[in-house]
Design a protein around this motif. Sequence first.
Motif, PDB file in Angstrom:
ATOM      1  N   GLN A  50       9.645 -13.250 -15.653  1.00 13.99           N
ATOM      2  CA  GLN A  50      10.868 -13.057 -16.219  1.00 13.99           C
ATOM      3  C   GLN A  50      11.108 -13.395 -17.726  1.00 13.99           C
ATOM      4  OE1 GLN A  50      14.105 -15.212 -14.002  1.00 13.99           O
ATOM      5  NE2 GLN A  50      15.280 -13.550 -14.735  1.00 13.99           N
ATOM      6  N   LEU A  51      10.344 -14.352 -18.244  1.00 20.68           N
ATOM      7  CA  LEU A  51      10.152 -14.819 -19.723  1.00 20.68           C
ATOM      8  C   LEU A  51       9.760 -13.732 -20.390  1.00 20.68           C
ATOM      9  CD1 LEU A  51       9.374 -18.490 -20.578  1.00 20.68           C
ATOM     10  CD2 LEU A  51      11.259 -17.077 -21.388  1.00 20.68           C
ATOM     11  N   GLY A  52       8.733 -12.999 -19.803  1.00 17.37           N
ATOM     12  CA  GLY A  52       8.081 -11.741 -20.607  1.00 17.37           C
ATOM     13  C   GLY A  52       8.902 -10.528 -20.550  1.00 17.37           C
ATOM     14  N   ASP A  53       9.783 -10.175 -19.458  1.00 20.76           N
ATOM     15  CA  ASP A  53      10.311  -9.237 -19.384  1.00 20.76           C
ATOM     16  C   ASP A  53      11.587  -9.375 -20.461  1.00 20.76           C
ATOM     17  OD1 ASP A  53       8.828  -8.143 -17.414  1.00 20.76           O
ATOM     18  OD2 ASP A  53      10.154  -8.717 -15.638  1.00 20.76           O
ATOM     19  N   LEU A  54      12.046 -10.551 -20.407  1.00 20.67           N
ATOM     20  CA  LEU A  54      13.194 -11.045 -21.416  1.00 20.67           C
ATOM     21  C   LEU A  54      12.710 -10.815 -22.723  1.00 20.67           C
ATOM     22  CD1 LEU A  54      15.082 -13.687 -19.393  1.00 20.67           C
ATOM     23  CD2 LEU A  54      15.951 -11.483 -19.708  1.00 20.67           C
TER      24      LEU A  54
ATOM     25  N   ASP B 191       4.953 -18.923 -12.168  1.00 19.00           N
ATOM     26  CA  ASP B 191       4.596 -17.418 -12.182  1.00 19.00           C
ATOM     27  C   ASP B 191       6.011 -16.474 -12.388  1.00 19.00           C
ATOM     28  OD1 ASP B 191       2.114 -18.436 -12.006  1.00 19.00           O
ATOM     29  OD2 ASP B 191       1.870 -17.630 -10.007  1.00 19.00           O
ATOM     30  N   CYS B 192       6.969 -16.623 -11.451  1.00 22.24           N
ATOM     31  CA  CYS B 192       8.235 -15.997 -11.785  1.00 22.24           C
ATOM     32  C   CYS B 192       8.833 -16.420 -12.735  1.00 22.24           C
ATOM     33  CB  CYS B 192       9.074 -16.046 -10.557  1.00 22.24           C
ATOM     34  SG  CYS B 192       8.262 -15.841  -8.911  1.00 22.24           S
TER      35      CYS B 192
END
Length: 163
Positions: free
Chosen positions: A33-37, A28-29
């Motif tokens: 983090q992938l989505g944010d990046l 999930d993290c």
Amino acid sequence: HNDRLVVAQKIFRMAADGGQDDLPLCTDCTELQLGDLEEVLRQEALENQAHKMFLAKFQQGSYYATSDKELEQNIAMLEAEEVQLLASIEQAQEERRAVQAKMAWLKGNADKLDILEERYWRDYNDYLIHHGRYTEESDALRVKLSGAKEHLEALQRTSAYND
């Protein structure tokens, strides 16, 4: 799909090198983090594209090279837009004043209603107190009356001559 995996691996390596802890990320993290990046990457790409367009126009000399007529048209258009915006601001201010007046009126009515409600509950509580006293007095009188009737009946059954 493979390109996305390669990019994700590069991003993880960059994140791991710049991170403060060496703990592995949960799924999930990782996805978060992938989505944010990816969002940062998308914004940077848009900004890069805007810079490239500006640089191309600037190098061609067409960015600032506008005729006086075009500048006058732009000024006239901006002035017309300013007039519309000022009218919108004035209308919004009038609506705000109307809403504030309505709020003041409602607050005044709410204050009056609070006073009436307080008076109602005070009167209701007084009524309950008086009703309780009346009920107690009424019950006490009934008990006395009942006792007096029993005493009268007892007296009527006995005769002064029989004693």
